[in-house]
Design a protein around this motif. Structure first.
Motif, PDB file in Angstrom:
ATOM      1  N   UNK A 160       0.856  -1.184   0.000  1.00  0.00           N
ATOM      2  CA  UNK A 160       0.000   0.000   0.000  1.00  0.00           C
ATOM      3  C   UNK A 160       0.892   1.234   0.000  1.00  0.00           C
ATOM      4  N   UNK A 161       0.737   2.085  -1.004  1.00  0.00           N
ATOM      5  CA  UNK A 161       1.493   3.336  -1.096  1.00  0.00           C
ATOM      6  C   UNK A 161       0.507   4.499  -1.086  1.00  0.00           C
ATOM      7  N   UNK A 162       0.826   5.537  -0.332  1.00  0.00           N
ATOM      8  CA  UNK A 162      -0.067   6.680  -0.216  1.00  0.00           C
ATOM      9  C   UNK A 162      -0.165   7.436  -1.537  1.00  0.00           C
ATOM     10  N   UNK A 163      -1.406   7.694  -1.973  1.00  0.00           N
ATOM     11  CA  UNK A 163      -1.640   8.454  -3.199  1.00  0.00           C
ATOM     12  C   UNK A 163      -1.257   9.921  -3.022  1.00  0.00           C
ATOM     13  N   UNK A 164      -1.011  10.365  -1.802  1.00  0.00           N
ATOM     14  CA  UNK A 164      -0.610  11.746  -1.573  1.00  0.00           C
ATOM     15  C   UNK A 164       0.793  12.035  -2.081  1.00  0.00           C
ATOM     16  N   UNK A 165       1.623  10.997  -2.225  1.00  0.00           N
ATOM     17  CA  UNK A 165       2.974  11.232  -2.731  1.00  0.00           C
ATOM     18  C   UNK A 165       3.324  10.331  -3.901  1.00  0.00           C
ATOM     19  N   UNK A 166       2.408   9.474  -4.333  1.00  0.00           N
ATOM     20  CA  UNK A 166       2.766   8.519  -5.380  1.00  0.00           C
ATOM     21  C   UNK A 166       1.572   8.167  -6.243  1.00  0.00           C
ATOM     22  N   UNK A 167       1.794   8.162  -7.571  1.00  0.00           N
ATOM     23  CA  UNK A 167       0.823   7.568  -8.480  1.00  0.00           C
ATOM     24  C   UNK A 167       1.310   6.158  -8.808  1.00  0.00           C
ATOM     25  N   UNK A 168       0.623   5.474  -9.718  1.00  0.00           N
ATOM     26  CA  UNK A 168       1.002   4.095  -9.997  1.00  0.00           C
ATOM     27  C   UNK A 168       2.377   4.004 -10.651  1.00  0.00           C
ATOM     28  N   UNK A 169       2.762   5.008 -11.424  1.00  0.00           N
ATOM     29  CA  UNK A 169       4.085   4.996 -12.030  1.00  0.00           C
ATOM     30  C   UNK A 169       5.166   5.040 -10.958  1.00  0.00           C
ATOM     31  N   UNK A 170       4.973   5.871  -9.925  1.00  0.00           N
ATOM     32  CA  UNK A 170       5.935   5.940  -8.825  1.00  0.00           C
ATOM     33  C   UNK A 170       5.968   4.629  -8.057  1.00  0.00           C
ATOM     34  N   UNK A 171       4.791   4.059  -7.774  1.00  0.00           N
ATOM     35  CA  UNK A 171       4.729   2.792  -7.054  1.00  0.00           C
ATOM     36  C   UNK A 171       5.412   1.678  -7.845  1.00  0.00           C
ATOM     37  N   UNK A 172       5.212   1.667  -9.164  1.00  0.00           N
ATOM     38  CA  UNK A 172       5.839   0.670 -10.020  1.00  0.00           C
ATOM     39  C   UNK A 172       7.356   0.844 -10.025  1.00  0.00           C
ATOM     40  N   UNK A 173       7.805   2.088 -10.079  1.00  0.00           N
ATOM     41  CA  UNK A 173       9.234   2.371 -10.048  1.00  0.00           C
ATOM     42  C   UNK A 173       9.848   1.931  -8.720  1.00  0.00           C
ATOM     43  N   UNK A 174       9.105   2.154  -7.625  1.00  0.00           N
ATOM     44  CA  UNK A 174       9.575   1.732  -6.313  1.00  0.00           C
ATOM     45  C   UNK A 174       9.769   0.212  -6.262  1.00  0.00           C
ATOM     46  N   UNK A 175       8.769  -0.542  -6.736  1.00  0.00           N
ATOM     47  CA  UNK A 175       8.876  -2.001  -6.715  1.00  0.00           C
ATOM     48  C   UNK A 175      10.021  -2.464  -7.611  1.00  0.00           C
ATOM     49  N   UNK A 176      10.181  -1.813  -8.759  1.00  0.00           N
ATOM     50  CA  UNK A 176      11.272  -2.167  -9.671  1.00  0.00           C
ATOM     51  C   UNK A 176      12.625  -1.993  -8.993  1.00  0.00           C
ATOM     52  N   UNK A 177      12.828  -0.863  -8.295  1.00  0.00           N
ATOM     53  CA  UNK A 177      14.111  -0.615  -7.619  1.00  0.00           C
ATOM     54  C   UNK A 177      14.264  -1.524  -6.397  1.00  0.00           C
ATOM     55  N   UNK A 178      13.179  -1.857  -5.738  1.00  0.00           N
ATOM     56  CA  UNK A 178      13.239  -2.807  -4.611  1.00  0.00           C
ATOM     57  C   UNK A 178      13.714  -4.173  -5.115  1.00  0.00           C
ATOM     58  N   UNK A 179      13.191  -4.592  -6.250  1.00  0.00           N
ATOM     59  CA  UNK A 179      13.597  -5.859  -6.865  1.00  0.00           C
ATOM     60  C   UNK A 179      15.095  -5.845  -7.180  1.00  0.00           C
ATOM     61  N   UNK A 180      15.583  -4.730  -7.738  1.00  0.00           N
ATOM     62  CA  UNK A 180      17.011  -4.631  -8.076  1.00  0.00           C
ATOM     63  C   UNK A 180      17.867  -4.780  -6.818  1.00  0.00           C
ATOM     64  N   UNK A 181      17.474  -4.096  -5.730  1.00  0.00           N
ATOM     65  CA  UNK A 181      18.228  -4.195  -4.487  1.00  0.00           C
ATOM     66  C   UNK A 181      18.206  -5.608  -3.924  1.00  0.00           C
ATOM     67  N   UNK A 182      17.039  -6.259  -4.018  1.00  0.00           N
ATOM     68  CA  UNK A 182      16.922  -7.630  -3.503  1.00  0.00           C
ATOM     69  C   UNK A 182      17.858  -8.573  -4.251  1.00  0.00           C
ATOM     70  N   UNK A 183      17.936  -8.417  -5.568  1.00  0.00           N
ATOM     71  CA  UNK A 183      18.821  -9.275  -6.355  1.00  0.00           C
ATOM     72  C   UNK A 183      20.289  -8.965  -6.065  1.00  0.00           C
ATOM     73  N   UNK A 184      20.606  -7.685  -5.870  1.00  0.00           N
ATOM     74  CA  UNK A 184      21.977  -7.318  -5.530  1.00  0.00           C
ATOM     75  C   UNK A 184      22.423  -8.002  -4.239  1.00  0.00           C
ATOM     76  N   UNK A 185      21.533  -8.038  -3.259  1.00  0.00           N
ATOM     77  CA  UNK A 185      21.873  -8.675  -1.989  1.00  0.00           C
ATOM     78  C   UNK A 185      22.103 -10.175  -2.168  1.00  0.00           C
ATOM     79  N   UNK A 186      21.278 -10.823  -2.971  1.00  0.00           N
ATOM     80  CA  UNK A 186      21.440 -12.259  -3.202  1.00  0.00           C
ATOM     81  C   UNK A 186      22.730 -12.565  -3.949  1.00  0.00           C
ATOM     82  N   UNK A 187      23.118 -11.643  -4.821  1.00  0.00           N
ATOM     83  CA  UNK A 187      24.327 -11.860  -5.617  1.00  0.00           C
ATOM     84  C   UNK A 187      25.585 -11.393  -4.904  1.00  0.00           C
ATOM     85  N   UNK A 188      25.430 -10.867  -3.680  1.00  0.00           N
ATOM     86  CA  UNK A 188      26.581 -10.453  -2.897  1.00  0.00           C
ATOM     87  C   UNK A 188      27.268  -9.208  -3.404  1.00  0.00           C
ATOM     88  N   UNK A 189      26.518  -8.339  -4.078  1.00  0.00           N
ATOM     89  CA  UNK A 189      27.114  -7.109  -4.602  1.00  0.00           C
ATOM     90  C   UNK A 189      27.386  -6.134  -3.469  1.00  0.00           C
TER      91      UNK A 189
END
Length: 392
Positions: A152-181
């Protein structure tokens, strides 16, 4: 079905980061957006990981992504139209569900859609109190080993494009951690939180969302949720039906065609129930990013959308399908054209016009009805692989 909370905490941003601004000023579009939470629910099959290790991985990567999406870790101060960015944290909860994921999904397909609220940490409606987190994550562990992330992301600071971008960058960080970067490794195209410099706020009230703070009950609030599935061949037939000029090779877009056929059904039912003509305002959101001059970058965060509107009068026999699609298409094209001049003088009027029309209709539902459509089909949620598999 039984849902039990296994753990609850507030995840703060990764600590070895540069100091952030104390306050984040919201933009004009942020002000006009409804005070509600945008829900995203991602379903995953069994990944053979234990629930505790999975949650530890997700929390750690969430902490890292919050360093770039720092307003999500703050709290909205509605009296001053600002976000206090002192890192109060995003709420993170793990719950255990005593049924299999397949059983749960089958129940929602049988129109028990209110069960989706069980996968979300907070109500969708009215999320602008000073204690409300601007981001809430619930990780649901099912008996079969399947799991679900409810965001759940607040619509006061984020539209769906922002929420999608957030999840995309969260995914990148998660993979970096698994790969030991290296934990200080930067990913490309960091999010930009400067929308208020493009569209300064005016301290205006936002669209009424019409939903209370309590957990929504579909019966109490007359909420009905349906799922309609259209396969590729069906959508092509609908696009062909929507073409006004049969000699033209250009078909209506998939999105406008599907909106049109759903809209026609709703309007025809409304007119049949009232036995008279009825007015409708049909609204759609139009993403400004990469459509302005100069282009607003796709990684620009906040709310950056226009509200396109089409006024439709349905007669006693309903409304023609082709005319609905044509009006929807024209209204969106008009706002896309408006994007080209929105960064010049007078751009704020373009923004407020669509919101004003929608607000007036919502305040006068006795004489008219309002249909709001939004399209999420272009956002890459099915690619949200946190290193544990893609959503199913």
């Amino acid at each position: 079905m039984k849902v039990e909370i296994a753990s609850r905490e507030f995840v703060k941003s990764y600590h070895s980061t540069p100091p952030r601004l104390r306050d984040y000023n919201i933009s004009l579009v942020d002000e006009l957006s409804p005070a509600m939470n945008i829900p995203i629910i991602l379903y995953y099959s069994n990944d053979n990981h234990c629930s505790s290790s999975r949650c530890k991985h997700l929390k750690r990567s969430l902490s890292k992504v919050l360093t770039r999406f720092y307003p999500f870790a703050g709290r909205y101060i509605k009296d001053s139209f600002k976000v206090d960015c002192s890192d109060q944290g995003a709420e993170f909860v793990e719950v255990v569900v005593d049924v299999s994921l397949d059983d749960f999904i089958s129940q929602t397909k049988n129109e028990k859609m209110e069960l989706l609220n069980c996968l979300l940490l907070r109500p969708i409606g009215a999320g602008d109190e000073v204690t409300d987190p601007l981001l809430a994550v619930q990780v649901n562990a099912f008996a079969c080993g399947g799991w679900v992330i409810g965001v759940l992301a607040s619509h006061k600071i984020a539209d769906m494009s922002t929420s999608s971008s957030f999840i995309d960058k969260w995914v990148i960080n998660a993979k970096q951690l698994l790969e030991g970067m290296d934990e200080n490794h930067e990913y490309p195209m960091s999010p930009r939180w400067t929308s208020a410099s493009l569209f300064p706020g005016k301290k205006l009230s936002g669209l009424p969302c019409g939903l209370p703070r309590v957990k929504e009950d579909s019966d109490d609030h007359k909420i009905v949720t349906k799922v309609f599935s259209f396969n590729k061949s069906s959508i092509l037939r609908i696009c062909e039906m929507a073409r006004l000029d049969k000699s033209s090779e250009r078909l209506a877009t998939r999105v406008q065609s599907v909106f049109g056929i759903i809209g026609k059904a709703i309007m025809d039912i409304q007119v049949a129930n009232h036995a008279s003509s009825k007015e409708f305002l049909v609204s759609q959101t139009v993403n400004m990013r990469e459509k302005t001059d100069p282009p607003i970058h796709k990684n620009q965060c906040g709310n950056l959308f226009l509200v396109s509107t089409a006024h439709i009068v349905a007669g006693k026999r309903g409304v023609e399908f082709q005319s609905i699609v044509n009006l929807l298409t024209q209204s969106v094209r008009r706002e896309v054209e408006n994007c080209k001049t929105i960064l010049s003088v007078g751009g704020q009027v373009i923004i407020t016009d669509g919101f004003d029309r929608l607000t007036r209709t919502l305040a006068n539902l006795d004489s008219s009805s309002n249909l709001v459509f939004t399209d999420w089909s272009k956002f890459p949620f099915y690619e949200a692989d946190f290193g544990l598999g893609k959503p199913v």
